[in-house]
Design a protein around this motif. Sequence first.
Motif, PDB file in Angstrom:
ATOM      1  N   CYS A  44       0.666  -1.115   0.411  1.00  0.00           N
ATOM      2  CA  CYS A  44      -0.023  -0.187   0.171  1.00  0.00           C
ATOM      3  C   CYS A  44       1.031   1.417  -0.087  1.00  0.00           C
ATOM      4  CB  CYS A  44      -0.905   0.155   1.389  1.00  0.00           C
ATOM      5  SG  CYS A  44      -2.461  -1.291   1.174  1.00  0.00           S
ATOM      6  N   VAL A  45       0.553   2.354  -0.194  1.00  0.00           N
ATOM      7  CA  VAL A  45       1.056   3.740  -0.053  1.00  0.00           C
ATOM      8  C   VAL A  45      -0.647   4.548   0.151  1.00  0.00           C
ATOM      9  CG1 VAL A  45       2.477   5.253  -1.720  1.00  0.00           C
ATOM     10  CG2 VAL A  45       2.434   2.886  -2.255  1.00  0.00           C
ATOM     11  N   ILE A  46       0.616   5.060   1.008  1.00  0.00           N
ATOM     12  CA  ILE A  46      -0.845   6.316   1.851  1.00  0.00           C
ATOM     13  C   ILE A  46       0.357   7.616   2.334  1.00  0.00           C
ATOM     14  CG2 ILE A  46      -2.281   6.800   4.376  1.00  0.00           C
ATOM     15  CD1 ILE A  46      -2.401   3.520   4.723  1.00  0.00           C
ATOM     16  N   GLU A  47       0.120   8.499   0.924  1.00  0.00           N
ATOM     17  CA  GLU A  47       0.777   9.476   1.636  1.00  0.00           C
ATOM     18  C   GLU A  47      -0.022  11.049   1.816  1.00  0.00           C
ATOM     19  OE1 GLU A  47       1.942  10.429  -2.608  1.00  0.00           O
ATOM     20  OE2 GLU A  47       0.965   8.793  -3.681  1.00  0.00           O
ATOM     21  N   GLY A  48       0.768  12.161   1.252  1.00  0.00           N
ATOM     22  CA  GLY A  48      -0.472  13.610   1.511  1.00  0.00           C
ATOM     23  C   GLY A  48      -1.100  13.388   3.200  1.00  0.00           C
ATOM     24  N   HIS A  49      -1.513  14.074   3.355  1.00  0.00           N
ATOM     25  CA  HIS A  49      -2.096  14.907   4.345  1.00  0.00           C
ATOM     26  C   HIS A  49      -3.435  13.914   4.779  1.00  0.00           C
ATOM     27  CE1 HIS A  49       0.410  18.187   4.902  1.00  0.00           C
ATOM     28  NE2 HIS A  49       0.605  18.280   4.685  1.00  0.00           N
ATOM     29  N   THR A  50      -3.580  12.977   5.033  1.00  0.00           N
ATOM     30  CA  THR A  50      -4.137  11.702   5.090  1.00  0.00           C
ATOM     31  C   THR A  50      -4.036  11.279   6.855  1.00  0.00           C
ATOM     32  OG1 THR A  50      -3.800  10.529   3.211  1.00  0.00           O
ATOM     33  CG2 THR A  50      -4.283   9.247   4.374  1.00  0.00           C
ATOM     34  N   CYS A  51      -5.108  10.788   7.516  1.00  0.00           N
ATOM     35  CA  CYS A  51      -5.640  10.205   8.375  1.00  0.00           C
ATOM     36  C   CYS A  51      -6.822   9.939   8.103  1.00  0.00           C
ATOM     37  CB  CYS A  51      -6.006  12.133   9.403  1.00  0.00           C
ATOM     38  SG  CYS A  51      -6.289  11.915  11.441  1.00  0.00           S
ATOM     39  N   ILE A  52      -6.044   8.237   8.926  1.00  0.00           N
ATOM     40  CA  ILE A  52      -6.977   7.414   9.079  1.00  0.00           C
ATOM     41  C   ILE A  52      -7.466   7.026  10.764  1.00  0.00           C
ATOM     42  CG2 ILE A  52      -7.604   5.218   8.495  1.00  0.00           C
ATOM     43  CD1 ILE A  52      -5.267   6.179   6.139  1.00  0.00           C
ATOM     44  N   GLY A  53      -8.958   6.533  10.825  1.00  0.00           N
ATOM     45  CA  GLY A  53      -9.039   6.454  12.153  1.00  0.00           C
ATOM     46  C   GLY A  53      -9.217   5.388  12.494  1.00  0.00           C
ATOM     47  N   ALA A  54      -9.590   4.209  13.239  1.00  0.00           N
ATOM     48  CA  ALA A  54      -9.169   3.634  13.988  1.00  0.00           C
ATOM     49  C   ALA A  54     -10.900   2.325  13.347  1.00  0.00           C
ATOM     50  CB  ALA A  54      -9.959   3.285  15.259  1.00  0.00           C
ATOM     51  N   ASP A  55      -9.449   0.778  13.117  1.00  0.00           N
ATOM     52  CA  ASP A  55     -10.043  -0.474  12.736  1.00  0.00           C
ATOM     53  C   ASP A  55     -10.458  -0.272  11.255  1.00  0.00           C
ATOM     54  OD1 ASP A  55     -10.650  -1.637  15.693  1.00  0.00           O
ATOM     55  OD2 ASP A  55     -11.870  -0.814  16.130  1.00  0.00           O
ATOM     56  N   ASN A  56     -10.300   0.671  10.745  1.00  0.00           N
ATOM     57  CA  ASN A  56      -9.937   0.125   9.211  1.00  0.00           C
ATOM     58  C   ASN A  56      -9.008  -1.318   8.585  1.00  0.00           C
ATOM     59  OD1 ASN A  56     -11.323   2.210   8.856  1.00  0.00           O
ATOM     60  ND2 ASN A  56      -9.691   3.691   9.825  1.00  0.00           N
ATOM     61  N   HIS A  57      -9.216  -1.494   7.415  1.00  0.00           N
ATOM     62  CA  HIS A  57      -8.480  -2.688   6.963  1.00  0.00           C
ATOM     63  C   HIS A  57      -8.326  -2.927   5.189  1.00  0.00           C
ATOM     64  CE1 HIS A  57      -7.749  -7.741   6.593  1.00  0.00           C
ATOM     65  NE2 HIS A  57      -7.142  -6.777   5.954  1.00  0.00           N
ATOM     66  N   ILE A  58      -7.246  -2.533   5.126  1.00  0.00           N
ATOM     67  CA  ILE A  58      -6.964  -2.014   4.279  1.00  0.00           C
ATOM     68  C   ILE A  58      -5.968  -3.066   3.262  1.00  0.00           C
ATOM     69  CG2 ILE A  58      -5.639   0.295   2.595  1.00  0.00           C
ATOM     70  CD1 ILE A  58      -6.211   1.883   5.176  1.00  0.00           C
ATOM     71  N   PHE A  59      -6.673  -3.564   1.970  1.00  0.00           N
ATOM     72  CA  PHE A  59      -5.709  -4.733   1.065  1.00  0.00           C
ATOM     73  C   PHE A  59      -4.627  -4.104   0.817  1.00  0.00           C
ATOM     74  CE2 PHE A  59      -9.779  -6.107   3.045  1.00  0.00           C
ATOM     75  CZ  PHE A  59     -10.157  -7.393   3.181  1.00  0.00           C
ATOM     76  N   GLN A  60      -3.799  -4.855   0.314  1.00  0.00           N
ATOM     77  CA  GLN A  60      -2.933  -4.721  -0.153  1.00  0.00           C
ATOM     78  C   GLN A  60      -2.998  -3.622  -2.018  1.00  0.00           C
ATOM     79  OE1 GLN A  60      -4.093  -7.601   0.180  1.00  0.00           O
ATOM     80  NE2 GLN A  60      -4.041  -9.107  -1.029  1.00  0.00           N
ATOM     81  N   PHE A  61      -1.958  -3.042  -2.186  1.00  0.00           N
ATOM     82  CA  PHE A  61      -1.676  -1.771  -3.530  1.00  0.00           C
ATOM     83  C   PHE A  61      -2.959  -1.511  -3.317  1.00  0.00           C
ATOM     84  CE2 PHE A  61      -0.915  -6.869  -4.558  1.00  0.00           C
ATOM     85  CZ  PHE A  61       0.345  -6.940  -4.733  1.00  0.00           C
TER      86      PHE A  61
END
Length: 262
Positions: A44-61
Amino acid sequence: MSNIHSTAIIAPGAEIDPSATVGPYALIGAHVRIGARTTVGAHCVIEGHTCIGADNHIFQFASLGAAPQDKKYAGEPTRLVIGERNTIREFCTFNTGTVQDQGETRIGDDNWIMAYVHIAHDCVVGNQVILANNATLAGHVHVGDQVIIGGLTGVHQFSKIGAHAMAGFASHVSQDVPPFMMVDGNPLAVRGLNLEGLRRRGFSAQRVAALKQAYRLLYRQGLTLEAALSALAELSQSHPEAEGDITLLCDFVAASRRGIAR
């Protein structure tokens, strides 16, 4: 941190909760915040001004927080905000906002977002939304709570989809879709109320009956939009159990700038 894979690249300044998990070869940018128990898959690529909360499931790619695909974008520090308990499947792309809008793309809570979904700059997605594979939201799209958007459906920029609506497979959504409606096709057509969705969400028989009357007033009696809104206002007074639903519908229709699907 034992739950961050040794091959992941974490930029200085990134804030990752100790209970979060980051998989192999993931890339996390300097302005990213990741909440408790969120899982970030491999590559995964997570960039920029990004705010991610709790208990998320982010799959590959997945690619989250990249610059908006807008030629006016000049590198402003706009944001992507993702709530809690979202499932984000493979190859999804969510962009940050632009200063021409609120400067923020926002995803709510408890959403089920399938593979290859694109959410463009300045979109607002509510809660408990389902976006099927390859659904695409252009810039500035607003999606209400508990909406379902079928696979391969494209939503035109600045369009709005009201709460509890459903857009079928491979639809071309170029106008606003009022709450509770079921639409599909290209050109888009309203097929009726999203009855099965309303029943699954616990709408009483009385509320559903009132919304059926509202649908007929708006779509089946040949009324002008102004006349239909007036009739809907009277309907809400005679059906207090559905007053909130009919008010939601009326407010959405009255505020539409692109015109509603009819």
